[in-house]
Structure formats: C-alpha cells, structure tokens
Scaffold this motif. Structure first.
Motif, PDB file in Angstrom:
ATOM      1  N   VAL A 179       0.861  -1.093   0.068  1.00  0.00           N
ATOM      2  CA  VAL A 179      -0.081  -0.116  -0.253  1.00  0.00           C
ATOM      3  C   VAL A 179       0.847   1.137  -0.096  1.00  0.00           C
ATOM      4  N   ARG A 180       2.015   1.224   0.881  1.00  0.00           N
ATOM      5  CA  ARG A 180       2.925   2.565   0.857  1.00  0.00           C
ATOM      6  C   ARG A 180       3.471   2.799  -0.416  1.00  0.00           C
ATOM      7  N   GLU A 181       3.804   1.948  -1.324  1.00  0.00           N
ATOM      8  CA  GLU A 181       4.449   1.701  -2.557  1.00  0.00           C
ATOM      9  C   GLU A 181       3.566   1.801  -3.739  1.00  0.00           C
ATOM     10  N   ALA A 182       2.305   1.825  -3.476  1.00  0.00           N
ATOM     11  CA  ALA A 182       1.468   1.753  -4.679  1.00  0.00           C
ATOM     12  C   ALA A 182       1.633   3.180  -5.325  1.00  0.00           C
ATOM     13  N   LYS A 183       1.219   2.786  -6.686  1.00  0.00           N
ATOM     14  CA  LYS A 183       1.006   4.171  -7.655  1.00  0.00           C
ATOM     15  C   LYS A 183      -0.192   4.715  -7.621  1.00  0.00           C
ATOM     16  N   LYS A 184      -0.572   5.850  -7.625  1.00  0.00           N
ATOM     17  CA  LYS A 184      -1.941   6.556  -7.475  1.00  0.00           C
ATOM     18  C   LYS A 184      -2.460   6.651  -9.088  1.00  0.00           C
ATOM     19  N   PHE A 185      -3.695   6.495  -9.119  1.00  0.00           N
ATOM     20  CA  PHE A 185      -4.430   6.924 -10.315  1.00  0.00           C
ATOM     21  C   PHE A 185      -5.624   7.511 -10.010  1.00  0.00           C
ATOM     22  N   ARG A 186      -5.870   8.852 -10.347  1.00  0.00           N
ATOM     23  CA  ARG A 186      -7.032   9.484 -10.076  1.00  0.00           C
ATOM     24  C   ARG A 186      -7.960   9.626 -11.187  1.00  0.00           C
ATOM     25  N   LEU A 187      -9.356   9.289 -10.771  1.00  0.00           N
ATOM     26  CA  LEU A 187     -10.170   9.390 -11.842  1.00  0.00           C
ATOM     27  C   LEU A 187     -11.683  10.292 -11.677  1.00  0.00           C
ATOM     28  N   HIS A 188     -12.209  10.830 -12.348  1.00  0.00           N
ATOM     29  CA  HIS A 188     -13.125  11.665 -12.199  1.00  0.00           C
ATOM     30  C   HIS A 188     -14.348  11.130 -12.547  1.00  0.00           C
ATOM     31  N   PRO A 189     -15.478  10.865 -11.854  1.00  0.00           N
ATOM     32  CA  PRO A 189     -16.863  10.318 -12.225  1.00  0.00           C
ATOM     33  C   PRO A 189     -17.550  11.101 -13.329  1.00  0.00           C
ATOM     34  N   LEU A 190     -18.488  10.465 -13.933  1.00  0.00           N
ATOM     35  CA  LEU A 190     -19.516  11.089 -14.880  1.00  0.00           C
ATOM     36  C   LEU A 190     -20.650  11.898 -14.068  1.00  0.00           C
TER      37      LEU A 190
END
Length: 257
Positions: A87-98
């Motif tokens: 979890v500490r090393e995880a990459k973040k991906f951001r998404l926006h909802p419709l």
C-alpha cells in the motif's frame, strides 16, 4: 498498517470471505466512515460499489483493491504478505466520475454520478429515437437504436466493450460515445470525445418510444432529456502495485479474440 486508519471491505463470495478472515488479524481495521484508506477484496463490481459508497457519503479516500472476483481488471493480485508495504509503495491513479443530469417526461429531475458509464436504453419493443448534441451543437439529428452510452476510461472495458466500443487508456482525457444496436445510421460506430465535453441526449417521440437512463446501476425511467459531463470537482483515487502493468493490460485487451 497501524500508521494509517484502514477499512477492510469484501464481497460476499466464499473466496472473498476467506480472504477477509486471513487479513482481519494483521491490523486494527476501522469502519468505512473513519477510514483514510480502503482495502477492497472482490472483483470490479465490488470496487464500483465501494467508490459509490464513498461518493454517497462525501468521504473520498484511496482504494486498494485485490482481486477475488471473475475479471478484476482494476484490482491488484491477492496476497496476504506485505500488504502494508504494498500500500505504501502503490502508484496512485485519479479518476473523475461522470455527472448524469436527467429530466423525465413528467418533469422529475435527478442528478447521479457514474464511474463506469451512463447508458440510455429503450424500455419497450419500440426502438429509441435520440438526438445527440455535443457542447450545444447537434451532431446527430436522429439515432434509431436500442440505446447509447457514454463511458469513462475506467468503464471502457465493461458495458462499453460489450457494445463494441473502444477501450480507452486510463490516462486518456477521452470519453467513448457508443451506440447499442444502432438501426439508423446502421454503420455508425460511435465517437471519441474530449473528457470536458457536455453530451446531451434529447428523446424524440419520448411518449411513444420510452427510454430509461442508467448511471452505473441506478436507473430512472421515461426520460426526456439527459446531459452527461465529467465532474472535475470530484476525484477518486485507485492504488496499484508498481509492477501492475495496467496500461499493458489495456493494450493486450484490444488484441483479444
């Protein structure tokens, strides 16, 4: 994981329940409303359910999913060891909802979020007739079809793919506009649109040819007009293992028979 307040959620399948039991003793898990992070055990359906739960509560925190479902396209591999470091090393991906803004024939008005897609579907044997406007300009004066949908990159491998729509890389600023069983124009396969587009559907002969609008799993029937846009004010965060080559999976999915 004691340095961060985490909630543990799972689907009700036997595999997910057993996985939850295996993880329950590794830290002091907290309820979702107290969490700074969510670990979700299940498939893509559970992930969608978890994200909607946070939208409903207006308490949005990162989600780290582990696959114990059928497909798990947006989930990491399930392993019990080293969860805190993963979890500490995880990459973040951001998404926006419709954002679906729908008005019914009777005048009701609903606004709902959608993470995967907004779908318009005929309610009876009569095909739907729909006018499509993009950013206020009519681009198709009449689409005769079973339906039409707008999919986000995160949702492009779900219903959109089943309707022969394109798979969108998660990093793309695009939306897929995909017809469902188009009758006229028969050869229209849809369009790729910038994510900041406002897509408006106007139902032609709405009383004779009733249409329902579905935001992921929530449905409103007998719609007259539906607007779909990306809600830039809301950002959801998914966490992926560094070695989880999601972009590669998206590319490979496009070469599957």
């Amino acid at each position: 994981m004691s340095e961060i307040k985490a909630a543990l959620l799972s689907s009700d399948t036997a595999a997910a329940v057993e996985a939850r039991k295996a993880l329950e003793g590794i830290t002091d898990w907290v309820p979702l409303e107290e969490a700074e992070l969510v670990v979700a055990l299940g498939g893509d359906g559970l992930l969608l359910q978890t994200l909607h739960a946070m939208l409903d509560r207006r308490q949005i925190v990162p989600v780290y999913g582990m696959n114990l479902g059928t497909v798990g396209f947006l989930m990491n591999e399930f392993r019990t060891e080293g969860l805190a470091s993963r979890v500490r090393e995880a990459k973040k991906f951001r998404l926006h909802p419709l954002r679906m803004d729908a008005r019914t024939i009777s005048g009701d008005h609903v606004v709902w979020p959608a993470i995967n897609e907004v779908s318009l579907l005929r309610e009876t044997r009569q095909t739907a007739k729909i006018e499509i406007r993009i950013d206020g300009k009519t681009r198709m004066s009449e689409l005769t079809c079973d339906g039409v949908l707008v999919a986000t990159p995160a949702g492009s491998t779900a219903y959109n793919l089943s309707a022969n729509g394109p798979i969108l890389p998660l990093s793309s600023d695009l939306l897929a506009l995909t017809p469902i069983s188009p009758f006229r124009p028969r050869r229209w396969r849809g369009a790729l649109l910038p994510s900041n587009s406002e897509i408006e559907f106007h139902m032609l002969e709405a009383g004779k040819r009733p249409v329902s609008a579905v935001a992921d799993q929530k449905e409103v029937r007998d719609v007259a007009n539906v607007k779909v846009s990306t809600d830039e004010k809301v950002a959801l965060t998914l966490l992926f293992d560094p070695e989880y080559a999601l972009d590669d999976r998206i590319v490979m999915e496009q070469f599957q028979a």
